[in-house]
Design a protein around this motif. Structure first.
Motif, short mmCIF file in Angstrom:
data_model
loop_
_atom_site.label_atom_id
_atom_site.label_comp_id
_atom_site.label_asym_id
_atom_site.label_seq_id
_atom_site.Cartn_x
_atom_site.Cartn_y
_atom_site.Cartn_z
N GLU A 155 0.85 -1.19 0.00
CA GLU A 155 0.00 0.00 0.00
C GLU A 155 0.88 1.23 0.00
O GLU A 155 1.98 1.21 0.56
N SER A 156 0.35 2.28 -0.60
CA SER A 156 1.11 3.53 -0.60
C SER A 156 1.19 4.07 0.81
O SER A 156 0.20 4.09 1.53
N ASP A 157 2.38 4.48 1.23
CA ASP A 157 2.50 5.08 2.56
C ASP A 157 3.03 6.52 2.44
O ASP A 157 3.63 7.05 3.36
N PHE A 158 2.80 7.11 1.28
CA PHE A 158 3.22 8.50 1.09
C PHE A 158 2.23 9.43 1.79
O PHE A 158 1.06 9.11 1.92
N LYS A 159 2.74 10.55 2.21
CA LYS A 159 1.86 11.58 2.77
C LYS A 159 1.06 12.18 1.62
O LYS A 159 1.52 12.17 0.48
N PRO A 160 -0.13 12.72 1.95
CA PRO A 160 -0.93 13.32 0.88
C PRO A 160 -0.10 14.35 0.11
O PRO A 160 0.60 15.16 0.71
N GLY A 161 -0.16 14.28 -1.19
CA GLY A 161 0.58 15.24 -2.00
C GLY A 161 1.93 14.72 -2.45
O GLY A 161 2.39 15.07 -3.53
N GLU A 162 2.56 13.87 -1.64
CA GLU A 162 3.91 13.37 -1.99
C GLU A 162 3.87 12.54 -3.28
O GLU A 162 4.73 12.69 -4.15
N GLU A 163 2.87 11.65 -3.32
CA GLU A 163 2.79 10.77 -4.49
C GLU A 163 2.48 11.58 -5.75
O GLU A 163 3.06 11.34 -6.81
N GLU A 164 1.58 12.54 -5.61
CA GLU A 164 1.21 13.38 -6.75
C GLU A 164 2.44 14.10 -7.29
O GLU A 164 2.63 14.22 -8.50
N LYS A 165 3.27 14.56 -6.35
CA LYS A 165 4.47 15.30 -6.74
C LYS A 165 5.41 14.39 -7.55
O LYS A 165 5.95 14.79 -8.58
N LEU A 166 5.57 13.15 -7.05
CA LEU A 166 6.42 12.20 -7.76
C LEU A 166 5.89 11.91 -9.16
O LEU A 166 6.63 11.85 -10.13
N ARG A 167 4.59 11.70 -9.21
CA ARG A 167 3.96 11.39 -10.50
C ARG A 167 4.14 12.53 -11.49
O ARG A 167 4.28 12.31 -12.68
N GLU A 168 4.12 13.73 -10.94
CA GLU A 168 4.30 14.89 -11.80
C GLU A 168 5.75 14.95 -12.30
O GLU A 168 6.01 15.17 -13.47
N GLU A 169 6.67 14.72 -11.36
CA GLU A 169 8.09 14.77 -11.70
C GLU A 169 8.45 13.73 -12.76
O GLU A 169 9.23 13.99 -13.67
N PHE A 170 7.88 12.54 -12.58
CA PHE A 170 8.22 11.44 -13.47
C PHE A 170 7.07 11.15 -14.44
O PHE A 170 6.86 10.01 -14.83
N ALA A 171 6.37 12.20 -14.81
CA ALA A 171 5.19 12.01 -15.68
C ALA A 171 5.54 11.20 -16.92
O ALA A 171 4.75 10.37 -17.37
N TRP A 172 6.75 11.43 -17.45
CA TRP A 172 7.16 10.73 -18.66
C TRP A 172 7.22 9.22 -18.48
O TRP A 172 7.14 8.47 -19.44
N SER A 173 7.39 8.76 -17.22
CA SER A 173 7.51 7.31 -17.03
C SER A 173 6.14 6.65 -16.92
O SER A 173 6.03 5.43 -16.89
N PHE A 174 5.10 7.46 -16.82
CA PHE A 174 3.77 6.88 -16.67
C PHE A 174 3.05 6.73 -18.01
O PHE A 174 1.92 6.30 -18.08
N GLU A 175 3.74 7.13 -19.08
CA GLU A 175 3.17 7.00 -20.41
C GLU A 175 3.29 5.56 -20.88
O GLU A 175 4.33 4.93 -20.72
N GLY A 176 2.23 5.09 -21.51
CA GLY A 176 2.32 3.84 -22.24
C GLY A 176 2.64 2.58 -21.44
O GLY A 176 3.31 1.70 -21.94
N VAL A 177 2.17 2.52 -20.19
CA VAL A 177 2.36 1.26 -19.46
C VAL A 177 1.30 0.26 -19.89
O VAL A 177 0.29 0.64 -20.50
N ASP A 178 1.55 -1.02 -19.57
CA ASP A 178 0.59 -2.06 -19.95
C ASP A 178 -0.73 -1.85 -19.21
O ASP A 178 -0.76 -1.26 -18.14
N GLU A 179 -1.78 -2.40 -19.78
CA GLU A 179 -3.07 -2.41 -19.10
C GLU A 179 -2.95 -3.26 -17.84
O GLU A 179 -2.26 -4.26 -17.83
N ASP A 180 -3.62 -2.83 -16.77
CA ASP A 180 -3.57 -3.62 -15.52
C ASP A 180 -4.30 -4.95 -15.68
O ASP A 180 -5.24 -5.03 -16.42
#
Lengths: 182, 128
Positions: free
Chosen positions: A157-182
């Motif tokens: 489970e995610s144990d990031f504080k609110p906002g922390e995960e969003e910040k990471l996702r924003e920083e690494f937005a390029w890595s979230f492109e084109g992943v496989d379907e879950d």
């Protein structure tokens, strides 16, 4: 996978080594198998050095950090590994093909949680080939998968504080492109 | 280790721990072995899975190794001499763009969808 993987082989003339797991199960394995576990080999060698007069191999090796379930699977894997190696002693390519085939089949019967147990056991036993294989298996399970999939796969489970995960996702937005379907 | 308040408590705790062998039980070194097999796209995503993974990936220098390796091979980015966190992140982003670009040039993939990226470059989404 059965716990009876250490079934006695009457035709084998090799020495047997007895391993005792943390949940007090006893496994009798061929020396060749046990010697692939470097931790066991080390213990075995030390025992022999301390006790040169004893010619019989009655050693019982305790494995306080390994449970019977992963050990049984590791023994099965190890036996197959040795068998494939022996069958293809003069053909490395063939050996790799056979091993790959076996490993693919092997993974079909392994749950993610078991994979973790196997890694822990292989790590403690210092069984390098198995550790490499299981790490590769985990890596390919993660490859090109979404964060949510990876969490679900491993029961995290995610144990990031609110906002922390969003910040990471924003920083690494390029890595979230084109992943496989879950 | 002091005396435990109750053995029953102790037992149930141990049971709980045994029942919960998750990937979190893996040691730092073992996780690094796994992470070393991933590409930098996967690593970046893994760093958003949980704090433990995030710390490992950030400290392991795996992303930094990509950075260093690529920097050696590339003259385009040689003017970025510092390895500060900001430049690393910028660089990885550029690397990602370049990677996407190369895939397009190779023309080996089917493009499912075109869309504008927040950073201003064109990206595609597809199964890699």
């Amino acid at each position: 996978m059965s716990n009876q993987s250490e079934s006695p082989n009457p035709t084998s003339s090799s020495n047997k080594i007895t391993l005792k797991t943390s949940d007090n199960e006893v496994f009798e394995v061929e020396e060749a198998v046990a010697m692939k576990f470097c931790t066991v080999k080390q213990y075995f060698d030390d025992e022999n050095n301390n006790n040169v007069t004893s010619g019989t191999s009655t050693t019982l090796i305790p494995l306080p950090n390994v449970e019977s379930h992963p050990l049984a699977i590791l023994i099965t894997y190890c036996k197959k590994h040795l068998e494939i190696k022996a069958n293809n002693a003069d053909n490395k390519k063939e050996m790799e093909i056979d091993m790959e085939h076996y490993e693919r089949e092997f993974l079909k019967n392994v749950m993610p949680q078991e994979l973790t147990e196997l890694i822990l056991a292989a790590n403690y036993l210092n069984f390098k080939e198995a550790l490499d294989f299981f790490c590769r298996a985990v890596a390919s399970a993660i490859q090109n998968k979404s964060v949510e999939y990876v969490r679900k796969f491993f029961g995290l489970e995610s144990d990031f504080k609110p906002g922390e995960e969003e910040k990471l996702r924003e920083e690494f937005a390029w890595s979230f492109e084109g992943v496989d379907e879950d | 280790m002091g005396p435990t308040p109750s053995s029953a408590n102790d037992r149930s705790e141990r049971k709980k721990r045994n029942a919960k062998t998750t990937i979190q039980s893996l040691e730092h070194d073992t996780l690094c072995m796994i992470f070393a097999l991933l590409d930098f796209f996967d690593l970046a995503r893994c760093s958003a899975v949980c704090k433990y993974w995030n710390t490992i990936i950030n400290k392991s220098k795996l992303l930094r190794e990509f950075y260093a390796k690529q920097k050696q091979n590339s003259t385009d980015f040689s003017n970025k001499s510092t390895c500060s966190e900001t430049s690393l992140k910028t660089y990885l982003e550029e690397l990602a763009m370049e990677h996407h670009g190369f895939s397009l040039q190779e023309g080996l993939i089917d493009i499912d969808q075109w869309k504008g990226h927040s950073v201003g470059s064109w990206l595609y989404t597809s199964g890699r």
